[in-house]
Design a protein around this motif. Sequence first.
Motif, PDB file in Angstrom:
ATOM      1  N   PRO A  47       0.804  -1.230   0.000  1.00 42.50           N
ATOM      2  CA  PRO A  47       0.000   0.000   0.000  1.00 42.50           C
ATOM      3  C   PRO A  47       0.829   1.269   0.000  1.00 42.50           C
ATOM      4  CG  PRO A  47      -0.938  -1.596   1.515  1.00 42.50           C
ATOM      5  CD  PRO A  47       0.381  -2.157   1.065  1.00 42.50           C
ATOM      6  N   ALA A  48       1.953   1.290   0.711  1.00 39.49           N
ATOM      7  CA  ALA A  48       2.757   2.509   0.768  1.00 39.49           C
ATOM      8  C   ALA A  48       3.314   2.871  -0.606  1.00 39.49           C
ATOM      9  CB  ALA A  48       3.903   2.338   1.766  1.00 39.49           C
ATOM     10  N   VAL A  49       3.683   1.865  -1.391  1.00 39.94           N
ATOM     11  CA  VAL A  49       4.194   2.113  -2.740  1.00 39.94           C
ATOM     12  C   VAL A  49       3.066   2.647  -3.623  1.00 39.94           C
ATOM     13  CG1 VAL A  49       5.188   1.018  -4.792  1.00 39.94           C
ATOM     14  CG2 VAL A  49       6.003   0.396  -2.509  1.00 39.94           C
ATOM     15  N   LEU A  50       1.896   2.056  -3.489  1.00 42.05           N
ATOM     16  CA  LEU A  50       0.740   2.529  -4.251  1.00 42.05           C
ATOM     17  C   LEU A  50       0.404   3.966  -3.884  1.00 42.05           C
ATOM     18  CD1 LEU A  50      -1.464   1.509  -6.276  1.00 42.05           C
ATOM     19  CD2 LEU A  50      -2.884   1.112  -4.269  1.00 42.05           C
ATOM     20  N   ASP A  51       0.484   4.286  -2.618  1.00 44.17           N
ATOM     21  CA  ASP A  51       0.201   5.638  -2.143  1.00 44.17           C
ATOM     22  C   ASP A  51       1.147   6.640  -2.807  1.00 44.17           C
ATOM     23  OD1 ASP A  51      -1.093   7.570  -0.564  1.00 44.17           O
ATOM     24  OD2 ASP A  51       0.408   7.381   1.023  1.00 44.17           O
ATOM     25  N   ARG A  52       2.442   6.315  -2.856  1.00 43.85           N
ATOM     26  CA  ARG A  52       3.416   7.214  -3.486  1.00 43.85           C
ATOM     27  C   ARG A  52       3.148   7.345  -4.981  1.00 43.85           C
ATOM     28  NH1 ARG A  52       7.080   4.371  -0.137  1.00 43.85           N
ATOM     29  NH2 ARG A  52       7.907   3.215  -1.934  1.00 43.85           N
ATOM     30  N   ALA A  53       2.776   6.244  -5.612  1.00 40.68           N
ATOM     31  CA  ALA A  53       2.508   6.285  -7.048  1.00 40.68           C
ATOM     32  C   ALA A  53       1.304   7.171  -7.353  1.00 40.68           C
ATOM     33  CB  ALA A  53       2.279   4.871  -7.576  1.00 40.68           C
ATOM     34  N   LEU A  54       0.245   7.049  -6.568  1.00 43.16           N
ATOM     35  CA  LEU A  54      -0.935   7.893  -6.765  1.00 43.16           C
ATOM     36  C   LEU A  54      -0.585   9.370  -6.559  1.00 43.16           C
ATOM     37  CD1 LEU A  54      -3.621   5.715  -4.951  1.00 43.16           C
ATOM     38  CD2 LEU A  54      -3.684   6.376  -7.368  1.00 43.16           C
ATOM     39  N   ALA A  55       0.186   9.654  -5.525  1.00 46.23           N
ATOM     40  CA  ALA A  55       0.579  11.037  -5.263  1.00 46.23           C
ATOM     41  C   ALA A  55       1.430  11.578  -6.408  1.00 46.23           C
ATOM     42  CB  ALA A  55       1.339  11.127  -3.945  1.00 46.23           C
ATOM     43  N   GLY A  56       2.308  10.735  -6.954  1.00 50.42           N
ATOM     44  CA  GLY A  56       3.138  11.169  -8.066  1.00 50.42           C
ATOM     45  C   GLY A  56       2.327  11.504  -9.301  1.00 50.42           C
ATOM     46  N   ILE A  57       1.332  10.674  -9.586  1.00 47.75           N
ATOM     47  CA  ILE A  57       0.450  10.960 -10.728  1.00 47.75           C
ATOM     48  C   ILE A  57      -0.293  12.263 -10.480  1.00 47.75           C
ATOM     49  CG2 ILE A  57      -1.565  10.188 -12.030  1.00 47.75           C
ATOM     50  CD1 ILE A  57      -0.682   7.307 -11.391  1.00 47.75           C
ATOM     51  N   GLY A  58      -0.785  12.443  -9.269  1.00 45.11           N
ATOM     52  CA  GLY A  58      -1.513  13.660  -8.941  1.00 45.11           C
ATOM     53  C   GLY A  58      -0.668  14.907  -9.122  1.00 45.11           C
ATOM     54  N   GLN A  59       0.604  14.819  -8.767  1.00 40.56           N
ATOM     55  CA  GLN A  59       1.494  15.968  -8.905  1.00 40.56           C
ATOM     56  C   GLN A  59       1.773  16.310 -10.359  1.00 40.56           C
ATOM     57  OE1 GLN A  59       4.918  14.828  -6.599  1.00 40.56           O
ATOM     58  NE2 GLN A  59       3.848  15.049  -4.636  1.00 40.56           N
ATOM     59  N   ARG A  60       1.676  15.306 -11.239  1.00 38.87           N
ATOM     60  CA  ARG A  60       1.939  15.561 -12.663  1.00 38.87           C
ATOM     61  C   ARG A  60       0.727  16.145 -13.388  1.00 38.87           C
ATOM     62  NH1 ARG A  60       4.648  10.638 -11.986  1.00 38.87           N
ATOM     63  NH2 ARG A  60       3.008   9.420 -13.011  1.00 38.87           N
ATOM     64  N   LEU A  61      -0.443  16.017 -12.804  1.00 41.66           N
ATOM     65  CA  LEU A  61      -1.626  16.596 -13.422  1.00 41.66           C
ATOM     66  C   LEU A  61      -1.645  18.107 -13.209  1.00 41.66           C
ATOM     67  CD1 LEU A  61      -4.367  13.979 -12.442  1.00 41.66           C
ATOM     68  CD2 LEU A  61      -3.059  14.141 -14.569  1.00 41.66           C
ATOM     69  N   GLN A  62      -2.185  18.824 -14.175  1.00 40.65           N
ATOM     70  CA  GLN A  62      -2.142  20.286 -14.109  1.00 40.65           C
ATOM     71  C   GLN A  62      -3.103  20.854 -13.077  1.00 40.65           C
ATOM     72  OE1 GLN A  62      -2.778  21.691 -18.126  1.00 40.65           O
ATOM     73  NE2 GLN A  62      -0.665  21.263 -18.733  1.00 40.65           N
ATOM     74  N   ARG A  63      -4.266  20.246 -12.944  1.00 37.80           N
ATOM     75  CA  ARG A  63      -5.255  20.795 -12.020  1.00 37.80           C
ATOM     76  C   ARG A  63      -5.143  20.141 -10.648  1.00 37.80           C
ATOM     77  NH1 ARG A  63     -10.908  19.844 -14.479  1.00 37.80           N
ATOM     78  NH2 ARG A  63      -9.791  20.147 -16.436  1.00 37.80           N
ATOM     79  N   ASP A  64      -5.639  20.834  -9.630  1.00 30.61           N
ATOM     80  CA  ASP A  64      -5.685  20.249  -8.296  1.00 30.61           C
ATOM     81  C   ASP A  64      -6.532  18.976  -8.324  1.00 30.61           C
ATOM     82  OD1 ASP A  64      -4.134  22.253  -7.255  1.00 30.61           O
ATOM     83  OD2 ASP A  64      -5.843  23.466  -6.602  1.00 30.61           O
ATOM     84  N   ASN A  65      -6.117  17.983  -7.559  1.00 30.90           N
ATOM     85  CA  ASN A  65      -6.813  16.703  -7.566  1.00 30.90           C
ATOM     86  C   ASN A  65      -6.572  15.991  -6.244  1.00 30.90           C
ATOM     87  OD1 ASN A  65      -4.472  14.585  -7.935  1.00 30.90           O
ATOM     88  ND2 ASN A  65      -4.009  16.281  -9.323  1.00 30.90           N
TER      89      ASN A  65
END
Length: 207
Positions: free
Chosen positions: A138-156
């Motif tokens: 789960p911790a790896v998945l959490d980091r991956a989701l956060a990384g994707i979110g940071q690459r998106l232009q809009r707040d998410n």
Amino acid sequence: MNHLAHALLAGPDEGRILGGVLGDFVRGAPDAALPTGVREGIALHRAIDGYTDRHPEVLAARALFEPPYRRYAGIALDMWFDHLLARDFARWSPSPLPAFSTDLRELLRRQDALLPATARRFAQYMRANDLPAAYAEPAVLDRALAGIGQRLQRDNPLGRMLPVLQEMDAPLQARFDAFFPQLQRFAHAWSPGFSPPATPGETAPGG
């Protein structure tokens, strides 16, 4: 679906496995200079994504998310389904997950010359983080989701979605259990020019 699922669903052909991973990094028509198997793997990746997006079990899973998470449910489910696949991999594949993951990274290393720059960077990220096997954590998945979110232009809310996914673990597992065998049959039956059924989930190819 995400990288682990696409690699598994590509079958034993290394070209298709490579294309299955590259499907997220190739836009438009694949380069005609790519080997046939790689181009087929990219086409299969796109067919899998289309089948998944229309499938009743996946649509029902997305409907479980409340705003503001529902808008990003597609991304979150892609990642969570890889998590479910990874944590119970022996159920879906005869290959042990660590060996499958190592073999996939080694394939990307051997075929480095065929990788677009974005895929080459992701292959390095995979090696550094023991992916895709580590998606079981789960911790790896959490980091991956956060990384994707940071690459998106809009707040998410992607960086906050792990607790939401964990809270819905049981119903999402049930949807995945109903969906993934049908997706496996779809991928097994697929060939260039293959037409999927009009109503996924009602008539599974080969079923």
